[in-house]
Design a protein around this motif. Structure first.
Motif, PDB file in Angstrom:
ATOM      1  N   ILE A  50       0.845  -1.205   0.000  1.00  0.00           N
ATOM      2  CA  ILE A  50       0.000   0.000   0.000  1.00  0.00           C
ATOM      3  C   ILE A  50       0.877   1.250   0.000  1.00  0.00           C
ATOM      4  CG2 ILE A  50      -1.614   1.370   1.393  1.00  0.00           C
ATOM      5  CD1 ILE A  50      -2.932  -1.269   2.235  1.00  0.00           C
ATOM      6  N   ALA A  51       1.918   1.250   0.839  1.00  0.00           N
ATOM      7  CA  ALA A  51       2.831   2.399   0.868  1.00  0.00           C
ATOM      8  C   ALA A  51       3.572   2.532  -0.459  1.00  0.00           C
ATOM      9  CB  ALA A  51       3.825   2.250   2.022  1.00  0.00           C
ATOM     10  N   ALA A  52       3.961   1.403  -1.052  1.00  0.00           N
ATOM     11  CA  ALA A  52       4.675   1.440  -2.331  1.00  0.00           C
ATOM     12  C   ALA A  52       3.785   1.982  -3.442  1.00  0.00           C
ATOM     13  CB  ALA A  52       5.171   0.039  -2.691  1.00  0.00           C
ATOM     14  N   LEU A  53       2.533   1.527  -3.486  1.00  0.00           N
ATOM     15  CA  LEU A  53       1.598   2.025  -4.503  1.00  0.00           C
ATOM     16  C   LEU A  53       1.318   3.501  -4.284  1.00  0.00           C
ATOM     17  CD1 LEU A  53      -0.302   1.531  -6.874  1.00  0.00           C
ATOM     18  CD2 LEU A  53      -2.044   0.755  -5.249  1.00  0.00           C
ATOM     19  N   ALA A  54       1.176   3.919  -3.014  1.00  0.00           N
ATOM     20  CA  ALA A  54       0.948   5.332  -2.726  1.00  0.00           C
ATOM     21  C   ALA A  54       2.117   6.168  -3.210  1.00  0.00           C
ATOM     22  CB  ALA A  54       0.733   5.533  -1.227  1.00  0.00           C
ATOM     23  N   GLN A  55       3.349   5.724  -2.932  1.00  0.00           N
ATOM     24  CA  GLN A  55       4.506   6.510  -3.372  1.00  0.00           C
ATOM     25  C   GLN A  55       4.665   6.470  -4.890  1.00  0.00           C
ATOM     26  OE1 GLN A  55       8.565   5.287  -2.431  1.00  0.00           O
ATOM     27  NE2 GLN A  55       9.034   7.381  -1.833  1.00  0.00           N
TER      28      GLN A  55
ATOM     29  N   PHE B 176      -4.971  -1.946  -4.371  1.00  0.00           N
ATOM     30  CA  PHE B 176      -5.588  -0.770  -4.998  1.00  0.00           C
ATOM     31  C   PHE B 176      -6.867  -0.384  -4.264  1.00  0.00           C
ATOM     32  CE2 PHE B 176      -2.755  -1.081  -8.567  1.00  0.00           C
ATOM     33  CZ  PHE B 176      -2.883   0.094  -9.286  1.00  0.00           C
ATOM     34  N   VAL B 177      -7.725  -1.366  -4.014  1.00  0.00           N
ATOM     35  CA  VAL B 177      -9.015  -1.108  -3.378  1.00  0.00           C
ATOM     36  C   VAL B 177      -8.814  -0.557  -1.971  1.00  0.00           C
ATOM     37  CG1 VAL B 177     -11.093  -2.221  -2.456  1.00  0.00           C
ATOM     38  CG2 VAL B 177     -10.301  -2.754  -4.770  1.00  0.00           C
ATOM     39  N   ALA B 178      -7.894  -1.152  -1.213  1.00  0.00           N
ATOM     40  CA  ALA B 178      -7.646  -0.699   0.160  1.00  0.00           C
ATOM     41  C   ALA B 178      -7.171   0.751   0.178  1.00  0.00           C
ATOM     42  CB  ALA B 178      -6.615  -1.602   0.831  1.00  0.00           C
ATOM     43  N   LEU B 179      -6.240   1.099  -0.701  1.00  0.00           N
ATOM     44  CA  LEU B 179      -5.718   2.462  -0.729  1.00  0.00           C
ATOM     45  C   LEU B 179      -6.796   3.446  -1.160  1.00  0.00           C
ATOM     46  CD1 LEU B 179      -3.418   4.465  -0.476  1.00  0.00           C
ATOM     47  CD2 LEU B 179      -2.649   3.817  -2.782  1.00  0.00           C
ATOM     48  N   ALA B 180      -7.521   3.135  -2.225  1.00  0.00           N
ATOM     49  CA  ALA B 180      -8.567   4.044  -2.714  1.00  0.00           C
ATOM     50  C   ALA B 180      -9.673   4.241  -1.687  1.00  0.00           C
ATOM     51  CB  ALA B 180      -9.150   3.516  -4.023  1.00  0.00           C
ATOM     52  N   THR B 181     -10.000   3.181  -0.951  1.00  0.00           N
ATOM     53  CA  THR B 181     -11.051   3.269   0.067  1.00  0.00           C
ATOM     54  C   THR B 181     -10.608   4.126   1.238  1.00  0.00           C
ATOM     55  OG1 THR B 181     -11.876   1.080  -0.558  1.00  0.00           O
ATOM     56  CG2 THR B 181     -12.518   1.912   1.607  1.00  0.00           C
ATOM     57  N   GLN B 182      -9.357   3.970   1.674  1.00  0.00           N
ATOM     58  CA  GLN B 182      -8.874   4.681   2.852  1.00  0.00           C
ATOM     59  C   GLN B 182      -8.737   6.184   2.616  1.00  0.00           C
ATOM     60  OE1 GLN B 182      -8.381   3.711   6.011  1.00  0.00           O
ATOM     61  NE2 GLN B 182      -9.243   1.727   5.457  1.00  0.00           N
ATOM     62  N   ILE B 183      -8.424   6.586   1.404  1.00  0.00           N
ATOM     63  CA  ILE B 183      -8.246   8.025   1.147  1.00  0.00           C
ATOM     64  C   ILE B 183      -9.533   8.705   0.693  1.00  0.00           C
ATOM     65  CG2 ILE B 183      -5.802   7.742   0.582  1.00  0.00           C
ATOM     66  CD1 ILE B 183      -6.550   8.097  -2.385  1.00  0.00           C
ATOM     67  N   ALA B 184     -10.602   7.922   0.458  1.00  0.00           N
ATOM     68  CA  ALA B 184     -11.819   8.480  -0.139  1.00  0.00           C
ATOM     69  C   ALA B 184     -12.401   9.620   0.687  1.00  0.00           C
ATOM     70  CB  ALA B 184     -12.859   7.379  -0.323  1.00  0.00           C
ATOM     71  N   ALA B 185     -12.432   9.499   2.004  1.00  0.00           N
ATOM     72  CA  ALA B 185     -13.038  10.535   2.851  1.00  0.00           C
ATOM     73  C   ALA B 185     -12.286  11.854   2.774  1.00  0.00           C
ATOM     74  CB  ALA B 185     -13.085  10.056   4.301  1.00  0.00           C
TER      75      ALA B 185
ATOM     76  N   GLU C  73      -3.827  13.705  -0.668  1.00  0.00           N
ATOM     77  CA  GLU C  73      -4.714  12.611  -1.048  1.00  0.00           C
ATOM     78  C   GLU C  73      -5.375  12.860  -2.392  1.00  0.00           C
ATOM     79  OE1 GLU C  73      -3.606  12.066   2.939  1.00  0.00           O
ATOM     80  OE2 GLU C  73      -4.604  13.831   2.090  1.00  0.00           O
ATOM     81  N   ALA C  74      -5.679  14.121  -2.706  1.00  0.00           N
ATOM     82  CA  ALA C  74      -6.278  14.430  -4.008  1.00  0.00           C
ATOM     83  C   ALA C  74      -5.292  14.125  -5.133  1.00  0.00           C
ATOM     84  CB  ALA C  74      -6.709  15.891  -4.048  1.00  0.00           C
ATOM     85  N   ARG C  75      -4.037  14.455  -4.915  1.00  0.00           N
ATOM     86  CA  ARG C  75      -3.021  14.183  -5.936  1.00  0.00           C
ATOM     87  C   ARG C  75      -2.761  12.683  -6.053  1.00  0.00           C
ATOM     88  NH1 ARG C  75       1.389  18.518  -4.055  1.00  0.00           N
ATOM     89  NH2 ARG C  75       2.680  17.608  -5.686  1.00  0.00           N
ATOM     90  N   LEU C  76      -2.764  11.999  -4.927  1.00  0.00           N
ATOM     91  CA  LEU C  76      -2.590  10.554  -4.937  1.00  0.00           C
ATOM     92  C   LEU C  76      -3.720   9.898  -5.725  1.00  0.00           C
ATOM     93  CD1 LEU C  76      -1.822   8.457  -1.693  1.00  0.00           C
ATOM     94  CD2 LEU C  76      -2.911   7.531  -3.710  1.00  0.00           C
ATOM     95  N   ALA C  77      -4.956  10.315  -5.446  1.00  0.00           N
ATOM     96  CA  ALA C  77      -6.118   9.721  -6.119  1.00  0.00           C
ATOM     97  C   ALA C  77      -6.081   9.978  -7.619  1.00  0.00           C
ATOM     98  CB  ALA C  77      -7.406  10.273  -5.520  1.00  0.00           C
ATOM     99  N   SER C  78      -5.645  11.164  -8.006  1.00  0.00           N
ATOM    100  CA  SER C  78      -5.606  11.511  -9.427  1.00  0.00           C
ATOM    101  C   SER C  78      -4.781  10.505 -10.219  1.00  0.00           C
ATOM    102  CB  SER C  78      -5.030  12.921  -9.594  1.00  0.00           C
ATOM    103  OG  SER C  78      -4.910  13.250 -10.951  1.00  0.00           O
ATOM    104  N   ARG C  79      -3.648  10.132  -9.666  1.00  0.00           N
ATOM    105  CA  ARG C  79      -2.790   9.170 -10.379  1.00  0.00           C
ATOM    106  C   ARG C  79      -3.222   7.729 -10.110  1.00  0.00           C
ATOM    107  NH1 ARG C  79       1.756   8.210 -13.309  1.00  0.00           N
ATOM    108  NH2 ARG C  79       3.261   6.729 -12.460  1.00  0.00           N
TER     109      ARG C  79
ATOM    110  N   ASP D  75      -4.389   5.036 -18.106  1.00  0.00           N
ATOM    111  CA  ASP D  75      -3.300   4.791 -19.047  1.00  0.00           C
ATOM    112  C   ASP D  75      -1.982   4.454 -18.364  1.00  0.00           C
ATOM    113  OD1 ASP D  75      -4.728   5.150 -21.471  1.00  0.00           O
ATOM    114  OD2 ASP D  75      -4.681   7.314 -21.175  1.00  0.00           O
ATOM    115  N   SER D  76      -1.588   5.226 -17.353  1.00  0.00           N
ATOM    116  CA  SER D  76      -0.237   5.082 -16.812  1.00  0.00           C
ATOM    117  C   SER D  76      -0.147   4.248 -15.552  1.00  0.00           C
ATOM    118  CB  SER D  76       0.367   6.475 -16.541  1.00  0.00           C
ATOM    119  OG  SER D  76      -0.386   7.162 -15.572  1.00  0.00           O
TER     120      SER D  76
END
Length: 822
Positions: free
Chosen positions: A536-541, A611-620, A633-639, A644-645
């Protein structure tokens, strides 16, 4: 001492965190009882329930929520809203407001605390939120977010939360502030005061917290209770809370006694940084500026022993003072070049761009150059902002600084438009900017910097002498993975000289094994929970350089072990990213990215859950307001949602499943629908002649139109234009109708970008190529359309004069319509 069972170390940590403003508050009715409404003191929860029971002739032993449900609207106005409105704060709130707090959550509906913060003695400005307000990211310590969890008398139309059913409904609705509180309370230091501990939602929040989830680098969390019993003590033990025996007022009086001389938020800033701020700049503006920029020190205390830097973490200033890095020619060249450009007689461009790939040591080189310039006596700023920097206030303060100034910005693409605006706004001439980022983002950077003169540095390949120094450094610190490398250094130099330096360091530490063998060994020694947390930390970074907040990662994996993982000896170690230690990243980003790619090759089902865990945790934490402010979190979610990437590249056959599972939480977001549209577009392009492909194209256009209806923004407008231009060539669609709509959408995107002072190249390229294709396919453009396209062509040629792609497509348009006119 009123604390029960507090050690000297815990007490020292309590005072330190109290002074630094690291404590959060969770307040109940007991904190308001010495405040008044002009007629009487505010009641306790028990007294309030009794009064309402008398009014409705109900049994006072009934729960408050059942009695409250009997009230008419007029009775709610008289006996609830008016009773708790226009309050005069009592001694508790007046004393509380003289400290610095990180956040405050309250179960109280009164406005007494807001009144206390209007007094001159308050250390912060209060920002009041209702439980159903959108989440906002806190910026600096001069502001205190106060969240009314059960409603607020200043917003009575929003209602009050008194019923058990309301508690449960709001909690299960992923209410932003309640979700965030559940994340915070798990690990952050809290003071729980004035609460009888019988609120059902308090049980929900505290259920997330145990003694092992609390952070060790913050003060202990505290339960304030004047009449504790064994149940109280058991609750404290279960949730890792220290017990303070006394009232809320007595607690804050005790805080006053141990910290009588309290700083203001501005006084918490180091004196050297304060000296940077010119006279006339207010403290609030200075706080905002210094939260975005770190003054690079001219010296730092040397470290003894090993540092996370040796394991792949970016260097601290102390690492550089200790000379843990090896000399790289580029660092010295940048420092000397910047010094030359700062001279009054120099006409050289004031912008340098460092372009390199992941793992080549770019960040270390840039930070070494910054530290070297500071040692030479220059004022050097390092941009440490994770949210959007505000360009106008930033430029205004830079203009007021008299001395020559150097500003370093790593991961520049994240703030590219901001600093372009800063540069365009500046009057100051003796300032040099050094921007750095990875090579694959360079095309975007060049387009943002179009029209500016700048120099590029782009060679950080390892030389044999670099590898020799690197091995010697690890030998000198007793960290060599293979003793033979000392005896036969030349052979081992050849093994790593072709690697990026981050990979070379990992191999030197790990017996010079190939990178994939190192990854295999590390994964074999880690538990399932450790792997989930690390991925999760690796995907976030991978999506956002700052990684993930401590409390979000703690909440994402509900098992213990996070504190142990923030340690260099852990097989999958994490590390703090920022000065405030609020964000976590894998200690070695190169290893983390390789592990992520390996997981994408071997177990995409597991990666889908990451992916699901990270997207769910930052949603709020993501909403339209935070998207505009470009919060972490907004910038993280954008990517994270980028089809595509990121998504398609990593999840492949699980891509549709990811978007489908996230729809209930993210469907408010235009970018979500834009990426779903691009997914369907690819499905069409893979199978355009079959019914499934044709249906995918229809859905792509429909989802793109929906994205525009959610938010008329250049990005979804551009995506819709792109899809319509594909429809222009597809069976069953009118080429003329598809082009007409694409023309309108793409020009709308260009106009919006212009209004926002942005220069995105993609709508221009799509419009120009689409127009040529339409014309060559027999389509007829109106004179007005041709005039508009040619006007945009001249504009694009001027803006992106150094961009070969846009120049080529402009030539294509001119050739097409020049021939038509001839």
């Amino acid at each position: 001492m009123p604390f029960e069972n507090i050690s000297e170390e815990q007490h020292a940590s309590f005072v330190s965190s109290l002074r630094a403003g690291q404590y959060n508050l969770l307040l109940g009715a007991g904190a308001s009882m010495d405040s008044s409404n002009g007629r009487e003191n505010l009641p306790s929860g028990t007294a309030f329930r009794s009064d309402l029971a008398t009014l409705k002739k109900a049994n006072s032993n009934q729960p408050l929520q059942k009695i409250f449900s009997l009230l008419t609207k007029s009775e709610v106005q008289t006996h609830v809203t008016e009773r708790f409105s226009s309050c005069t704060p009592g001694p508790t709130y007046r004393l509380l407001s003289s400290f610095i707090w990180k956040r405050a959550f309250t179960f109280n509906i009164d406005d007494a605390m807001e009144a206390a913060y209007r007094d001159a003695g308050a250390k912060q400005t209060i920002l009041s939120y209702n439980f159903d307000d959108e989440y906002e990211d806190d910026r600096t310590l001069d502001e205190l977010p106060l969240i009314h969890l059960h409603g607020d008398v200043t917003r009575p139309v929003r209602g009050y939360v008194f019923s058990r059913e309301q508690y449960i409904r709001i909690i299960t609705m992923i209410n932003p502030w309640m979700t965030v509180l559940a994340q915070f309370i798990r690990s952050e230091p809290f003071v729980v005061a004035g609460s009888a501990m019988d609120e059902v939602d308090l049980d929900f929040y505290l259920a997330h917290r145990t003694p092992t989830t609390a952070r060790d680098d913050r003060g202990p969390s505290i339960r304030v209770e004047p009449f504790p019993d064994e149940i109280t003590r058991n609750d404290c033990q279960q949730h890792g809370l220290l017990l303070f025996v006394g009232t809320a007022l007595e607690f804050f009086q005790y805080c006053d006694s141990v910290l009588p001389n309290r700083p203001t938020p501005y006084e918490l800033i180091p004196e050297e940084s304060q000296k940077l701020i010119p006279p006339g700049v207010g403290e609030i503006q200075a706080l905002a500026f210094l939260s975005d920029f770190e003054l690079v020190p001219s010296s730092a205390t040397e470290l003894k022993g090993a540092s996370p830097f040796f394991y792949g973490h970016p260097p601290s200033w102390r690492d550089l003072a200790s000379k843990f890095d090896i000399p790289r020619p580029m660092a010295a060249a940048i420092a000397t070049d910047v010094e030359r450009r700062l001279k009054p007689e120099s006409n050289a461009p004031k912008v340098l761009v460092v372009r390199e790939e992941t793992g080549t040591g770019k960040t270390t080189v840039v930070r070494r150059a910054a530290f070297e310039l500071a040692q030479r006596g220059f004022r050097v700023l390092n941009c440490s902002a994770l949210s959007r920097v505000e360009p106008k206030p930033t430029a205004a303060i830079i203009d007021l600084i008299d001395d020559p100034l150097v500003i370093f910005v790593d991961n520049f693409a994240d703030q590219a438009y901001v600093f372009r605006d800063v540069i365009d706004s500046l009057e100051k001439k003796d300032v040099v900017f050094v921007f750095a980022d990875r090579g694959y983002r360079f095309r975007y950077i060049t387009r943002v910097l179009a029209g500016l003169q700048y120099s590029v540095y782009d060679d950080l390949s390892l030389r044999e002498v670099d590898c020799d120094r690197l091995i010697s450094s690890y030998v000198g610190h007793g960290m060599l993975g293979n003793s033979q490398a000392r005896k036969n250094k030349k052979e081992f130099i050849k093994r790593v000289v072709q690697d990026p330096i981050a990979v070379a360091c990992s191999r030197i530490l790990n017996d010079f094994k190939p990178l994939d063998r190192i990854v295999d060994d590390l994964l074999r020694d880690a538990s399932r929970a450790d792997k989930e947390r690390y991925y999760i930390a690796a995907l976030a970074q991978f999506c956002f350089r700052g990684g993930i907040r401590y409390e979000v990662l703690s909440s994402a994996i509900g098992r213990e072990g996070l504190k142990e993982q923030i340690h260099k000896d852990h097989p999958l170690p994490l590390a703090h990213f920022d000065r405030s230690t609020n964000f976590l990243v894998p200690q070695n980003s190169t290893l983390a990215e390789r592990m992520l790619n390996r997981l994408a090759e071997s177990d995409r089902s597991f990666l889908l859950e990451i992916f699901v865990a990270l997207a769910t945790q930052i949603a709020a934490r993501v909403n339209r307001s935070t998207v505009k402010k470009r919060t972490p979190e907004a910038r993280l979610a954008s990517r994270l949602f980028d089809f595509d990437s990121v998504v398609d590249d990593l999840l492949k056959e699980h891509t549709a499943d990811f978007y489908s599972r996230m729809q209930p939480v993210w469907q408010w977001n235009s970018r979500y629908w834009e990426q779903v549209a691009l997914m369907h577009l690819k499905q069409y392009q893979l199978d355009p002649n079959k019914p499934g492909g044709q249906e995918a194209l229809r859905q792509a256009a429909q989802h793109a139109r929906h994205a525009v209806s959610v938010e008329e923004h250049p990005l979804p407008l551009t995506t819709l234009g792109k899809i319509l231009l594909v429809q222009m060539h597809a069976k069953g669609y009118s080429a003329a109708a598809a082009y007409e709509e694409a023309y309108e959408r793409l020009t709308d995107a260009i106009i919006l970008e212009s209004k926002w002072h942005r220069k995105a190249v993609q709508p221009y390229v799509l419009l120009f190529r689409g127009t040529v294709d339409y014309s060559r396919g027999g389509g007829r453009l109106s004179a007005k359309q041709i005039e508009k396209v040619m006007s945009l062509l001249e504009n694009a040629r001027t803006i992106w004069s150094r961009d070969s792609e846009i120049q080529d497509v402009c030539a294509l348009v001119e050739t097409e319509f020049g021939a038509a006119r001839g």
